[in-house]
Design a protein around this motif. Structure first.
Motif, PDB file in Angstrom:
ATOM      1  N   LEU A  23       0.827  -1.156   0.124  1.00 45.43           N
ATOM      2  CA  LEU A  23       0.225  -0.097  -0.002  1.00 45.43           C
ATOM      3  C   LEU A  23       0.753   1.190  -0.131  1.00 45.43           C
ATOM      4  CD1 LEU A  23      -2.624   1.483   0.287  1.00 45.43           C
ATOM      5  CD2 LEU A  23      -2.879   1.037   2.634  1.00 45.43           C
ATOM      6  N   THR A  24       1.881   1.359   0.720  1.00 47.93           N
ATOM      7  CA  THR A  24       3.009   2.476   0.987  1.00 47.93           C
ATOM      8  C   THR A  24       3.599   2.567  -0.424  1.00 47.93           C
ATOM      9  OG1 THR A  24       3.178   2.079   3.229  1.00 47.93           O
ATOM     10  CG2 THR A  24       5.112   3.570   1.860  1.00 47.93           C
ATOM     11  N   GLY A  25       3.984   1.599  -1.067  1.00 49.05           N
ATOM     12  CA  GLY A  25       4.610   1.440  -2.306  1.00 49.05           C
ATOM     13  C   GLY A  25       3.896   2.225  -3.467  1.00 49.05           C
ATOM     14  N   GLY A  26       2.435   1.688  -3.379  1.00 52.40           N
ATOM     15  CA  GLY A  26       1.658   1.899  -4.610  1.00 52.40           C
ATOM     16  C   GLY A  26       1.182   3.398  -4.318  1.00 52.40           C
ATOM     17  N   ALA A  27       0.739   3.846  -3.227  1.00 53.24           N
ATOM     18  CA  ALA A  27       0.527   5.208  -2.957  1.00 53.24           C
ATOM     19  C   ALA A  27       1.703   6.260  -3.569  1.00 53.24           C
ATOM     20  CB  ALA A  27       0.247   5.240  -1.289  1.00 53.24           C
ATOM     21  N   MET A  28       3.122   5.886  -3.079  1.00 59.66           N
ATOM     22  CA  MET A  28       4.239   6.623  -3.545  1.00 59.66           C
ATOM     23  C   MET A  28       4.297   6.700  -5.336  1.00 59.66           C
ATOM     24  SD  MET A  28       5.825   7.927  -0.985  1.00 59.66           S
ATOM     25  CE  MET A  28       7.460   7.979  -1.262  1.00 59.66           C
ATOM     26  N   PHE A  29       3.972   5.512  -5.678  1.00 63.92           N
ATOM     27  CA  PHE A  29       3.916   5.408  -7.154  1.00 63.92           C
ATOM     28  C   PHE A  29       2.751   6.115  -7.892  1.00 63.92           C
ATOM     29  CE2 PHE A  29       4.171   3.028 -11.330  1.00 63.92           C
ATOM     30  CZ  PHE A  29       5.112   3.724 -11.979  1.00 63.92           C
ATOM     31  N   ALA A  30       1.696   6.402  -7.191  1.00 62.74           N
ATOM     32  CA  ALA A  30       0.699   7.031  -7.518  1.00 62.74           C
ATOM     33  C   ALA A  30       1.092   8.534  -7.572  1.00 62.74           C
ATOM     34  CB  ALA A  30      -0.490   7.011  -6.591  1.00 62.74           C
ATOM     35  N   ALA A  31       1.672   9.167  -6.497  1.00 62.92           N
ATOM     36  CA  ALA A  31       2.252  10.435  -6.524  1.00 62.92           C
ATOM     37  C   ALA A  31       3.165  10.723  -7.662  1.00 62.92           C
ATOM     38  CB  ALA A  31       2.883  10.768  -5.063  1.00 62.92           C
ATOM     39  N   PHE A  32       3.916   9.821  -7.968  1.00 63.75           N
ATOM     40  CA  PHE A  32       5.026   9.958  -9.098  1.00 63.75           C
ATOM     41  C   PHE A  32       4.433   9.902 -10.268  1.00 63.75           C
ATOM     42  CE2 PHE A  32       7.746   7.693 -12.239  1.00 63.75           C
ATOM     43  CZ  PHE A  32       8.818   8.374 -11.842  1.00 63.75           C
ATOM     44  N   SER A  33       3.283   9.027 -10.625  1.00 68.60           N
ATOM     45  CA  SER A  33       2.369   9.292 -11.659  1.00 68.60           C
ATOM     46  C   SER A  33       1.657  10.396 -11.948  1.00 68.60           C
ATOM     47  CB  SER A  33       1.549   8.036 -11.933  1.00 68.60           C
ATOM     48  OG  SER A  33       2.248   6.741 -12.035  1.00 68.60           O
ATOM     49  N   ILE A  34       1.009  11.067 -10.963  1.00 68.30           N
ATOM     50  CA  ILE A  34       0.252  12.335 -10.940  1.00 68.30           C
ATOM     51  C   ILE A  34       0.937  13.305 -11.488  1.00 68.30           C
ATOM     52  CG2 ILE A  34      -0.511  13.840  -9.323  1.00 68.30           C
ATOM     53  CD1 ILE A  34      -1.678  11.698  -7.600  1.00 68.30           C
ATOM     54  N   PHE A  35       2.465  13.441 -11.223  1.00 68.62           N
ATOM     55  CA  PHE A  35       3.127  14.478 -11.589  1.00 68.62           C
ATOM     56  C   PHE A  35       3.464  14.197 -13.046  1.00 68.62           C
ATOM     57  CE2 PHE A  35       7.306  15.948 -12.905  1.00 68.62           C
ATOM     58  CZ  PHE A  35       7.475  17.284 -12.752  1.00 68.62           C
ATOM     59  N   TRP A  36       4.028  13.045 -13.348  1.00 71.60           N
ATOM     60  CA  TRP A  36       4.455  12.877 -14.813  1.00 71.60           C
ATOM     61  C   TRP A  36       3.541  12.593 -15.977  1.00 71.60           C
ATOM     62  CZ3 TRP A  36       9.223  13.564 -16.187  1.00 71.60           C
ATOM     63  CH2 TRP A  36      10.390  13.489 -15.403  1.00 71.60           C
ATOM     64  N   SER A  37       2.104  12.381 -15.466  1.00 74.96           N
ATOM     65  CA  SER A  37       0.934  12.396 -16.395  1.00 74.96           C
ATOM     66  C   SER A  37       0.618  13.562 -16.857  1.00 74.96           C
ATOM     67  CB  SER A  37       0.191  11.652 -15.781  1.00 74.96           C
ATOM     68  OG  SER A  37       0.372  10.033 -15.411  1.00 74.96           O
ATOM     69  N   VAL A  38       0.766  14.587 -16.407  1.00 74.51           N
ATOM     70  CA  VAL A  38       0.544  15.932 -16.736  1.00 74.51           C
ATOM     71  C   VAL A  38       1.684  17.012 -17.080  1.00 74.51           C
ATOM     72  CG1 VAL A  38      -1.865  15.835 -15.417  1.00 74.51           C
ATOM     73  CG2 VAL A  38       0.027  16.908 -14.540  1.00 74.51           C
ATOM     74  N   LEU A  39       2.868  16.388 -16.923  1.00 70.21           N
ATOM     75  CA  LEU A  39       4.088  17.550 -16.991  1.00 70.21           C
ATOM     76  C   LEU A  39       3.912  17.786 -18.410  1.00 70.21           C
ATOM     77  CD1 LEU A  39       6.542  18.797 -16.170  1.00 70.21           C
ATOM     78  CD2 LEU A  39       7.618  16.695 -16.812  1.00 70.21           C
TER      79      LEU A  39
END
Length: 401
Positions: free
Chosen positions: A224-240
């Motif tokens: 769960l921790t890893g998935g949430a961290m990668f979610a944050a990562f993807s949130i940025f890179w998806s809209v850059l």
């Protein structure tokens, strides 16, 4: 230690050279997942009659990778990982030949799906490094191999774009065929065999992953921790790319690719994160990583019109996410030494689910609330990671160290 997780004097092939070979295997294999992303316009030009289906090429690759991760990665506990790596490299070379010579878009999509399935070689290389290394060096070993994987992800689009610009998109897959064959030769001559740790039939091997989730609260917490961290990562890179395309930047997608090179800081930090996890414990590193990712979104929130601020934020974000990834994997490999491939599969499936969710949330946040909404969404994902990490059970902490 158990025989499934031998100390160096039990496994004479544990060495820095072996770790870097595994890092190369991980990087070269995973790069194939991202080669097609800069080539979509080239595909459109080659197959104009099927232009509306071009997006199916990267989608098929990602779907194949997800299925390969679930159905192939657990085999590392049942069979010699060296043999599995060689078989997957052979299948990858064949699939790449199919992509390079694809006469129609349908063939290219099928080849791309197969590439995704068999390019999951990295999911054999990372647990293999944990098997070879003694417990006191496991974080460093995992970090070294992960640095290769991360560099493969970050540099794949750049290499693909350059090769395609001068030699055409088919040359991208052709060059990867050559690299894959050369890598297979090195694996045959240099990579040691692994020791299977399970005799379960294939069906029971897959089912046992559910039992691992139920048995180990620490695996649930790390996932769960890893998935949430990668979610944050993807949130940025998806809209850059969308941010850079508008005011005041007016930059094309190539600029976003250059930010990927900036993100190589995360890959370079991976071995250091692993060493720190070995010395101070992985939970301490994860706590610091969560704080870094939260800080990065604060920086992003004030950098909607600043390239310098975005660059600083990217470096902090990538270092934080990758340090957490290394530490989480170090922890889960200590849970069940006889099932490292299966716990890795559970963790990575959760990791990619988090990434997919982050991409979806990012799109909604961008269209509804703009850049500020994206940054708030990123902080919310980090908050979920912090909550999961903080609420880790005492039993899990004692197991995982």
């Amino acid at each position: 230690m158990p025989s499934s997780s031998p100390a160096p004097h039990h496994h004479p092939h544990y060495s820095r050279a072996t770790l870097w070979l595994l890092a190369t295997i991980a990087g070269v294999s995973v790069a194939n997942i991202y080669f097609n992303q800069p080539l979509l316009e080239d595909f459109r030009a080659s197959f104009p009659e099927s232009a509306w289906l071009i997006g199916a090429v990267p989608a098929a690759t990602q779907l194949g990778y997800a299925l390969g991760m679930f159905f192939l990665a657990p085999l590392g506990d049942r069979f010699d990982r060296r043999l599995l790596i060689l078989l997957q490299l052979a299948a990858l070379a064949i699939a790449l030949v199919g992509a390079a010579g694809a006469p129609t878009l349908a063939v290219l999509i099928a080849a791309s799906f197969t590439i995704g399935v068999v390019a999951t070689i990295a999911q054999q290389a990372v647990p293999f490094s944990a098997e070879l290394a003694p417990a006191a060096e496991r974080g460093h070993a995992v970090g070294t191999v992960m640095s290769g994987l991360l560099l493969g992800i970050l540099l794949a689009r750049t290499v693909s774009g350059v090769v395609a610009q001068y030699f055409g998109w088919r040359a991208v897959f052709g060059a990867s065929v050559v690299a894959t064959i050369l890598l297979a030769v090195v694996v045959i001559t240099r990579l040691p065999k692994s020791r299977p740790t399970s005799t379960l039939p294939y069906g029971k091997l897959l089912v046992s992953m559910w039992h691992l989730v139920a048995e180990h609260p620490g695996l649930r917490e790390a996932s769960l921790t890893g998935g949430a961290m990668f979610a944050a990562f993807s949130i940025f890179w998806s809209v850059l790319t969308l941010l850079l395309a508008g005011e005041p930047f007016h930059m094309g997608p190539q600029a976003a690719g250059l930010f990927g090179i900036v993100g190589a800081a995360g890959a370079l930090a991976a071995p250091l994160a692993g060493k720190t996890a070995d010395r101070r414990g992985p939970r301490a590193v994860i706590s610091l990583s969560i704080a870094l990712v939260a800080l990065s979104f604060v920086v992003f929130a004030f950098s909607g019109r600043s390239i310098a601020g975005l660059v600083i934020g990217v470096i902090v974000l990538d270092v934080g996410v990758q340090a957490a990834q290394i530490s989480n994997q170090t922890r889960i490999y200590a849970l069940a030494p006889e099932a490292r491939s299966r716990v890795n599969t559970v963790y990575m499936v959760a990791y990619f689910i988090g990434g997919a969710a982050g991409s979806a949330v990012a799109s909604l946040a961008w269209h509804a609330f703009g850049w500020t909404g994206v940054c708030v969404a990123g902080l919310a994902a980090v908050g979920l990671a912090a909550l999961s990490h903080r609420r880790g059970r005492v039993g899990a902490e004692s197991q995982l160290g």
